[in-house]
Design a protein around this motif. Structure first.
Motif, PDB file in Angstrom:
ATOM      1  N   ASP A  65       0.571  -1.260  -0.099  1.00 50.19           N
ATOM      2  CA  ASP A  65       0.040  -0.057  -0.011  1.00 50.19           C
ATOM      3  C   ASP A  65       0.972   1.092  -0.009  1.00 50.19           C
ATOM      4  O   ASP A  65       0.313   2.461   0.267  1.00 50.19           O
ATOM      5  CB  ASP A  65      -0.911  -0.013   1.205  1.00 50.19           C
ATOM      6  CG  ASP A  65      -0.358  -0.125   2.554  1.00 50.19           C
ATOM      7  OD1 ASP A  65       0.724  -0.577   2.564  1.00 50.19           O
ATOM      8  OD2 ASP A  65      -0.842   0.198   3.580  1.00 50.19           O
ATOM      9  N   ALA A  66       2.004   1.232  -0.209  1.00 43.20           N
ATOM     10  CA  ALA A  66       2.811   2.578  -0.757  1.00 43.20           C
ATOM     11  C   ALA A  66       2.142   3.121  -1.867  1.00 43.20           C
ATOM     12  O   ALA A  66       2.004   2.702  -2.904  1.00 43.20           O
ATOM     13  CB  ALA A  66       4.484   2.018  -0.856  1.00 43.20           C
ATOM     14  N   HIS A  67       1.737   4.691  -1.403  1.00 48.58           N
ATOM     15  CA  HIS A  67       1.043   5.132  -2.485  1.00 48.58           C
ATOM     16  C   HIS A  67       1.507   6.668  -2.618  1.00 48.58           C
ATOM     17  O   HIS A  67       0.860   7.336  -3.570  1.00 48.58           O
ATOM     18  CB  HIS A  67      -0.265   5.057  -2.014  1.00 48.58           C
ATOM     19  CG  HIS A  67      -0.571   5.874  -0.827  1.00 48.58           C
ATOM     20  ND1 HIS A  67      -0.209   4.974   0.562  1.00 48.58           N
ATOM     21  CD2 HIS A  67      -0.982   6.829  -0.395  1.00 48.58           C
ATOM     22  CE1 HIS A  67      -0.703   5.898   1.547  1.00 48.58           C
ATOM     23  NE2 HIS A  67      -1.012   7.009   0.906  1.00 48.58           N
ATOM     24  N   THR A  68       2.461   7.138  -2.112  1.00 50.91           N
ATOM     25  CA  THR A  68       2.751   8.667  -2.033  1.00 50.91           C
ATOM     26  C   THR A  68       4.156   8.522  -2.194  1.00 50.91           C
ATOM     27  O   THR A  68       5.006   7.858  -1.859  1.00 50.91           O
ATOM     28  CB  THR A  68       2.503   9.388  -0.649  1.00 50.91           C
ATOM     29  OG1 THR A  68       1.053   9.180  -0.403  1.00 50.91           O
ATOM     30  CG2 THR A  68       2.718  10.726  -0.671  1.00 50.91           C
ATOM     31  N   ASN A  95       5.429   7.396  -8.523  1.00 47.08           N
ATOM     32  CA  ASN A  95       4.213   7.625  -9.054  1.00 47.08           C
ATOM     33  C   ASN A  95       3.540   6.075  -9.592  1.00 47.08           C
ATOM     34  O   ASN A  95       4.177   5.119  -9.256  1.00 47.08           O
ATOM     35  CB  ASN A  95       4.103   8.508 -10.052  1.00 47.08           C
ATOM     36  CG  ASN A  95       5.201   8.265 -11.208  1.00 47.08           C
ATOM     37  OD1 ASN A  95       5.337   7.007 -11.891  1.00 47.08           O
ATOM     38  ND2 ASN A  95       5.927   9.141 -11.868  1.00 47.08           N
ATOM     39  N   ASP A  96       2.485   6.169 -10.163  1.00 38.81           N
ATOM     40  CA  ASP A  96       1.856   4.823 -10.693  1.00 38.81           C
ATOM     41  C   ASP A  96       2.231   4.216 -11.654  1.00 38.81           C
ATOM     42  O   ASP A  96       2.040   3.429 -12.173  1.00 38.81           O
ATOM     43  CB  ASP A  96       0.301   5.217 -10.848  1.00 38.81           C
ATOM     44  CG  ASP A  96       0.014   6.286 -12.080  1.00 38.81           C
ATOM     45  OD1 ASP A  96       1.059   6.784 -12.621  1.00 38.81           O
ATOM     46  OD2 ASP A  96      -1.175   6.608 -12.321  1.00 38.81           O
ATOM     47  N   ARG A  97       3.681   4.895 -12.183  1.00 34.86           N
ATOM     48  CA  ARG A  97       4.253   4.362 -13.277  1.00 34.86           C
ATOM     49  C   ARG A  97       5.792   3.720 -12.896  1.00 34.86           C
ATOM     50  O   ARG A  97       6.003   2.649 -13.221  1.00 34.86           O
ATOM     51  CB  ARG A  97       4.658   5.230 -14.439  1.00 34.86           C
ATOM     52  CG  ARG A  97       3.150   5.491 -15.346  1.00 34.86           C
ATOM     53  CD  ARG A  97       3.625   7.067 -15.989  1.00 34.86           C
ATOM     54  NE  ARG A  97       4.075   7.865 -15.361  1.00 34.86           N
ATOM     55  CZ  ARG A  97       5.528   8.414 -15.763  1.00 34.86           C
ATOM     56  NH1 ARG A  97       6.286   7.586 -16.393  1.00 34.86           N
ATOM     57  NH2 ARG A  97       6.033   9.396 -15.035  1.00 34.86           N
ATOM     58  N   ILE A 144      12.303   1.101 -11.495  1.00 35.09           N
ATOM     59  CA  ILE A 144      11.346  -0.150 -11.539  1.00 35.09           C
ATOM     60  C   ILE A 144      10.328   0.263 -11.650  1.00 35.09           C
ATOM     61  O   ILE A 144       9.482   1.140 -11.292  1.00 35.09           O
ATOM     62  CB  ILE A 144      11.843  -1.243 -10.330  1.00 35.09           C
ATOM     63  CG1 ILE A 144      11.483  -0.728  -9.184  1.00 35.09           C
ATOM     64  CG2 ILE A 144      13.436  -1.570 -10.278  1.00 35.09           C
ATOM     65  CD1 ILE A 144      11.591  -1.739  -7.992  1.00 35.09           C
ATOM     66  N   ASP A 145       9.333  -0.820 -12.086  1.00 29.70           N
ATOM     67  CA  ASP A 145       7.763  -0.638 -12.543  1.00 29.70           C
ATOM     68  C   ASP A 145       7.209  -0.592 -11.141  1.00 29.70           C
ATOM     69  O   ASP A 145       7.767  -1.264 -10.144  1.00 29.70           O
ATOM     70  CB  ASP A 145       7.295  -1.798 -13.266  1.00 29.70           C
ATOM     71  CG  ASP A 145       5.690  -1.403 -13.785  1.00 29.70           C
ATOM     72  OD1 ASP A 145       5.067  -1.743 -13.294  1.00 29.70           O
ATOM     73  OD2 ASP A 145       5.730  -1.049 -14.824  1.00 29.70           O
ATOM     74  N   SER A 146       6.099   0.244 -11.043  1.00 26.86           N
ATOM     75  CA  SER A 146       5.386   0.429  -9.795  1.00 26.86           C
ATOM     76  C   SER A 146       4.712  -0.770  -9.407  1.00 26.86           C
ATOM     77  O   SER A 146       3.872  -0.736  -8.395  1.00 26.86           O
ATOM     78  CB  SER A 146       4.254   1.455  -9.814  1.00 26.86           C
ATOM     79  OG  SER A 146       5.216   2.981  -9.739  1.00 26.86           O
ATOM     80  N   SER A 147       4.418  -1.737 -10.420  1.00 24.28           N
ATOM     81  CA  SER A 147       3.678  -2.802 -10.157  1.00 24.28           C
ATOM     82  C   SER A 147       4.496  -4.009  -9.026  1.00 24.28           C
ATOM     83  O   SER A 147       3.961  -4.732  -8.547  1.00 24.28           O
ATOM     84  CB  SER A 147       3.269  -3.576 -11.257  1.00 24.28           C
ATOM     85  OG  SER A 147       4.699  -4.078 -11.955  1.00 24.28           O
ATOM     86  N   VAL A 148       5.949  -3.372  -8.794  1.00 28.11           N
ATOM     87  CA  VAL A 148       6.488  -4.416  -7.844  1.00 28.11           C
ATOM     88  C   VAL A 148       6.351  -3.849  -6.757  1.00 28.11           C
ATOM     89  O   VAL A 148       6.421  -2.805  -6.261  1.00 28.11           O
ATOM     90  CB  VAL A 148       8.146  -4.212  -8.213  1.00 28.11           C
ATOM     91  CG1 VAL A 148       9.064  -4.898  -6.935  1.00 28.11           C
ATOM     92  CG2 VAL A 148       8.541  -4.625  -9.654  1.00 28.11           C
TER      93      VAL A 148
END
Length: 203
Positions: free
Chosen positions: A69-72, A97-99, A120-124
């Protein structure tokens, strides 16, 4: 050897955390960070750190980190070796960011920090780290599967030649909070082999 969590001690105990035999969860508080001077010209030294002490000159520390849940911007968690406010190292993923995010490490000697990163991708949302010590030199590695490790950096700590403290940390430098989860923590034989090339200088 599985890390005994009863041997860990806080530097700046957070309000919310869970410590179990095989799992640590830290909920970050806003405006917490670790940084010394370089470029930004400020000092931030208020992140919660959970560490153990050792005099062992050769070892590796392995830990799995989850940060779903890291988001900022700059939300981060990872490994740390904190000797004092002006001498320490850390490695983490910092949300951007979300990318993309920044996978990176900071080494601070005598009150000045550096920052080495790659995107690295934010999906990690899961990264393993391996911190290895050879006397007063250190290697940081990361893995995305817990099997194959990749070198992030080799570094020297000016006060890192005697008893040291190492462990985990999490923080949120901006107006944010998230929960970082640490598991699969081990202290094992040093996985950083001795150099087998040029002969060391002896002076």
């Amino acid at each position: 050897m599985k890390l005994d969590t009863t041997h860990l001690a806080w530097i700046r105990e957070p309000r919310q955390y869970v410590i179990e035999a095989d799992r640590i969860a830290i909920t970050t508080e806003p405006h917490t960070d670790l940084w010394q001077k370089t470029y930004y010209h400020f000092i931030n030294d208020n992140a919660p750190i959970l560490q153990m002490t050792t005099s062992e000159p050769y070892f590796s520390f392995v830990v799995k980190t989850r940060f779903d849940d890291a988001h900022t911007r700059f939300d981060q968690c990872g490994i740390v070796l904190y000797l004092d406010s002006e001498n320490w190292l850390k490695a983490s993923v910092e949300y951007e960011n979300d990318r993309f995010q920044h996978l990176g490490s900071v080494v601070t000697n005598q009150g000045f920090s550096d920052w080495a990163t790659r995107e690295i991708d934010s999906s990690v949302k899961t990264v393993w780290y391996r911190l290895s010590r050879r006397q007063d030199d250190y290697r940081i590695e990361y893995s995305l599967d817990g099997q194959s490790y990749h070198q992030m950096r080799i570094c020297h700590l000016l006060k890192g030649d005697q008893d040291i403290q190492f462990g985990v940390y999490a923080c949120s430098p901006e107006e944010s909070s998230f929960t970082a989860v640490f598991s699969e923590m081990e202290v094992i034989d040093c996985q950083w082999p001795a150099h087998d090339g040029q002969t060391p200088n002896m002076d």
